[in-house]
Design a protein around this motif. Structure first.
Motif, short mmCIF file in Angstrom:
data_model
loop_
_atom_site.label_atom_id
_atom_site.label_comp_id
_atom_site.label_asym_id
_atom_site.label_seq_id
_atom_site.Cartn_x
_atom_site.Cartn_y
_atom_site.Cartn_z
N CYS A 186 0.87 12.34 50.03
CA CYS A 186 1.08 13.69 50.55
C CYS A 186 2.09 13.64 51.69
O CYS A 186 2.03 12.77 52.54
CB CYS A 186 -0.26 14.24 51.02
SG CYS A 186 -0.16 15.41 52.34
N ALA A 187 3.02 14.55 51.67
CA ALA A 187 4.08 14.53 52.67
C ALA A 187 3.90 15.65 53.70
O ALA A 187 4.86 16.08 54.34
CB ALA A 187 5.44 14.64 51.98
N CYS A 188 2.69 16.15 53.84
CA CYS A 188 2.44 17.29 54.73
C CYS A 188 3.06 17.09 56.12
O CYS A 188 3.67 18.00 56.67
CB CYS A 188 0.96 17.54 54.89
SG CYS A 188 0.18 18.20 53.43
N VAL A 234 6.80 17.54 56.08
CA VAL A 234 7.17 18.94 55.84
C VAL A 234 6.88 19.77 57.09
O VAL A 234 7.69 20.59 57.53
CB VAL A 234 6.42 19.51 54.62
CG1 VAL A 234 6.67 21.00 54.48
CG2 VAL A 234 6.84 18.77 53.35
N CYS A 240 8.51 16.73 48.43
CA CYS A 240 7.24 16.01 48.38
C CYS A 240 6.95 15.64 46.93
O CYS A 240 7.00 16.50 46.05
CB CYS A 240 6.11 16.88 48.92
SG CYS A 240 4.48 16.13 48.65
N GLN A 286 4.34 15.24 45.46
CA GLN A 286 3.17 15.92 44.89
C GLN A 286 3.45 17.39 44.58
O GLN A 286 2.68 18.03 43.87
CB GLN A 286 2.00 15.84 45.87
CG GLN A 286 1.51 14.45 46.16
CD GLN A 286 0.87 13.81 44.95
OE1 GLN A 286 0.55 14.49 43.97
NE2 GLN A 286 0.72 12.50 44.99
N PHE A 287 4.53 17.96 45.11
CA PHE A 287 4.78 19.39 45.00
C PHE A 287 4.79 19.84 43.53
O PHE A 287 5.59 19.37 42.73
CB PHE A 287 6.12 19.75 45.66
CG PHE A 287 6.44 21.22 45.62
CD1 PHE A 287 5.94 22.09 46.58
CD2 PHE A 287 7.25 21.74 44.61
CE1 PHE A 287 6.24 23.45 46.55
CE2 PHE A 287 7.55 23.11 44.58
CZ PHE A 287 7.04 23.95 45.54
N CYS A 313 -0.17 18.85 43.46
CA CYS A 313 -0.52 19.82 44.49
C CYS A 313 0.04 21.21 44.15
O CYS A 313 1.25 21.38 44.09
CB CYS A 313 0.04 19.32 45.82
SG CYS A 313 -0.42 20.30 47.26
N LEU A 356 -3.60 19.76 47.46
CA LEU A 356 -3.87 18.42 47.97
C LEU A 356 -3.72 18.45 49.50
O LEU A 356 -4.48 17.84 50.24
CB LEU A 356 -2.87 17.44 47.36
CG LEU A 356 -3.01 15.97 47.73
CD1 LEU A 356 -4.30 15.40 47.19
CD2 LEU A 356 -1.82 15.18 47.18
N GLY A 357 -2.73 19.19 49.95
CA GLY A 357 -2.50 19.30 51.38
C GLY A 357 -2.70 20.74 51.85
O GLY A 357 -2.70 21.68 51.05
N ALA A 358 -2.85 20.89 53.17
CA ALA A 358 -3.16 22.20 53.72
C ALA A 358 -2.00 23.19 53.61
O ALA A 358 -2.19 24.40 53.59
CB ALA A 358 -3.57 22.06 55.18
N LEU A 359 -0.77 22.67 53.51
CA LEU A 359 0.38 23.57 53.43
C LEU A 359 0.42 24.34 52.13
O LEU A 359 1.21 25.25 51.94
CB LEU A 359 1.68 22.78 53.57
CG LEU A 359 1.88 22.06 54.89
CD1 LEU A 359 3.12 21.21 54.85
CD2 LEU A 359 1.99 23.08 56.00
N MET A 360 -0.43 23.93 51.18
CA MET A 360 -0.48 24.60 49.89
C MET A 360 -1.64 25.59 49.84
O MET A 360 -1.77 26.37 48.92
CB MET A 360 -0.62 23.51 48.82
CG MET A 360 -0.18 23.84 47.43
SD MET A 360 1.45 24.57 47.25
CE MET A 360 2.35 23.32 46.36
N CYS A 403 4.56 25.13 51.81
CA CYS A 403 4.52 24.70 50.41
C CYS A 403 4.05 25.84 49.50
O CYS A 403 4.63 26.08 48.44
CB CYS A 403 3.61 23.49 50.26
SG CYS A 403 4.27 22.04 51.11
S1 SF4 Z 1 0.87 20.60 50.78
FE1 SF4 Z 1 1.08 19.46 48.86
S2 SF4 Z 1 3.23 19.72 48.27
FE2 SF4 Z 1 3.07 20.27 50.43
S3 SF4 Z 1 3.58 18.40 51.53
FE3 SF4 Z 1 1.34 18.47 51.37
S4 SF4 Z 1 0.89 17.34 49.46
FE4 SF4 Z 1 3.10 17.80 49.43
#
Ligand code: SF4
Lengths: 96, 380
Positions: free
Chosen positions: B325-327, B330, B340, B342-343, B347, B353-357, B364
């Protein structure tokens, strides 16, 4: 969650606790006026306020209220807030 | 000009866009040498994508999406602590709906609820206090989350609980403040930031002067902005004009709602109930000094961390971000959501997967919702 929603003060419900009934796009919701209570409460009836999680955070004018509501509808934010209010009501009614 | 027709006043929008293009040209901003403008607030991020402002403005302007979505900066370890509280049999755990789907190490609040924890979504902390009144045999914990816009609401609710002598109500305090992370980002040598669009509703509470350090110490312009597309465009123009004129000031585009010195009642309630923590953990940014608030001693009985001995009142268990995860990157603007791995794969808003989604204010989720799968094409 940080945008808030405009509502109009309908009546003061609890003077001591600074509570009032507001009308938010046709839905009634009791809110706390503390942040805007620098002026006499009675003067707030009929005014538009920006409501954030149940508190009136700022007095705004009617045009600003209409424009903000429109922008919030565009963002889907108004709908989300109304649903959150309904959800809050459900949480209270579901109790004991 | 994809969305201009949707603006209430398309003529005004076109005028501001043209002015932005003129000033951008004057200062020599191009796609390869862009001006980097950070919009701090998640509400602004959402609006920028919803209206396609990033596509509409001159291509020498690059928006960097800031850390201003309280759900997105909540670290996994805090979600774990929420779940721990919610799973106590005596607890009714109350929260804003936004936080339900944020993944924790073990599970999200939504999963905990499905497994039987008594978790209720409320609209206001006052709803939580009312639940405490109606359920004297239970412990009602409210998940206090948010920046300065939301902080007065829990401060005023705690004051009300104290006044009414409600003994079964506590707040799990995760309130955070905007200036410290901005300072952390400005101190980061990897960040390229030329100016800021400031969060209007935070300033409705704190006024505009807490940002003075941005102009005075760091020499960068900041314009506190409203939330409509025209507000945002006008604020971008004001930032560009400052850059062109060699000025670095705190300007208030949203003066119709934001008083210069904020809201005195709200500020007094915050000062009465809360004090800064030595430090607080942010997702993607780590621990930042004096960036979070805790409940002051006179109101200790309303502090869930103290009452239940968890979180900063105990040994904290830091939780690493999920694999791949690259949260963090980002969040700090070092990576675009689309970069990312996973985008859109591991995710998506349905399976974050991450909170930005999770939140519509997360970068995200905004990219996904308004750009969708087109971002996955290699040509992008
Ligand atoms: S929210 Fe999901 S897509 Fe965005 S950086 Fe985190 S893991 Fe990657």
């Amino acid at each position: 969650m940080c945008l808030g929603i405009p509502g109009q003060i309908v009546e003061i419900t609890d003077e001591a606790r600074l509570m009032a009934m507001s009308d938010v796009s046709g839905v009634r919701r009791e809110i706390c006026l503390a942040p805007v209570a620098a002026r006499p409460l009675a003067d707030l009836v009929g005014e538009w306020v920006l409501i954030h999680v149940g508190f009136a955070m700022a007095v705004i004018d009617a045009d600003e209220a209409a424009e903000t509501l429109e922008a919030l509808r565009g963002l889907g934010e108004a709908q989300e807030t109304m649903e959150a209010m309904a959800e809050g009501q459900k949480a209270l009614e579901g109790s004991s | 000009m994809r969305y201009v027709e949707e603006f209430r006043d398309p003529v005004a929008a076109k005028g501001v866009l043209a002015a932005i293009a003129r000033v951008a040209d004057e200062i020599g901003a191009t796609r390869d040498t862009p001006v980097h403008i950070m919009e701090i607030c998640g509400g602004h991020t959402h609006a920028i994508f919803r209206y396609g402002l990033d596509k509409l403005v001159h291509d020498g302007i690059e928006f960097i999406h800031g850390p201003g979505c309280p759900v997105c900066v909540l670290p996994m370890s805090r979600v774990d602590e929420c779940v721990e509280l919610a799973e106590r049999p005596e607890v009714i755990f109350t929260t804003f709906g936004d936080a339900m789907r944020v993944p924790g190490t073990r599970k999200s609040l939504l999963q905990a609820k499905a497994e039987g924890a008594d978790i209720r979504m409320v609209y206001s902390p006052l709803d939580a206090l009312e639940l405490a009144r109606r359920n004297p045999e239970r412990e009602v914990v409210f998940f206090g989350l948010g920046f300065e816009t939301t902080t007065p609401s829990t401060a005023l609710t705690i004051q009300a609980a104290a006044r009414d002598g409600i003994g079964n109500f506590t707040v799990f305090c995760n309130h955070i403040t905007v200036p410290p992370p901005i300072k952390a980002l400005l101190d980061d040598p990897h960040m390229k930031l030329d100016g800021f669009v400031g969060p209007g509703h935070v300033s409705m509470v704190i006024g505009i002067h807490p940002y003075d350090f941005i102009s005075e110490t760091y020499g960068k312009p900041i314009v506190v902005s409203g939330f409509e597309p025209l507000d945002l465009l006008q604020s971008v123009l004001m930032v560009l004009q400052q850059i062109r004129d060699g000025r670095a000031e705190v300007e208030n585009q949203y003066a119709r709602v934001v008083p210069e010195h904020g809201n005195p009642v709200s500020l007094a309630a915050i000062a009465d109930v809360y004090e800064p923590r030595p430090s607080f953990e942010w997702r993607g940014l780590g621990e930042i000094d004096a960036s979070g608030l805790r409940i002051r001693d006179p109101y200790k009985q309303f502090d869930a961390e103290e009452k239940f001995g968890i979180g900063y009142a105990n040994e904290r268990k830091p939780a690493p971000e999920p694999e791949g995860c690259a949260c963090g990157a980002v969040m700090t603007g070092r990576m675009k959501p689309t970069q990312c791995p996973q985008f859109g794969r591991g995710c998506t808003p349905d399976m974050p997967l991450g909170a930005l989604m999770v939140s519509s204010e997360g970068a995200c989720a905004a990219y996904w919702t308004y750009g969708g799968a087109r971002h996955l094409e290699p040509a992008e």
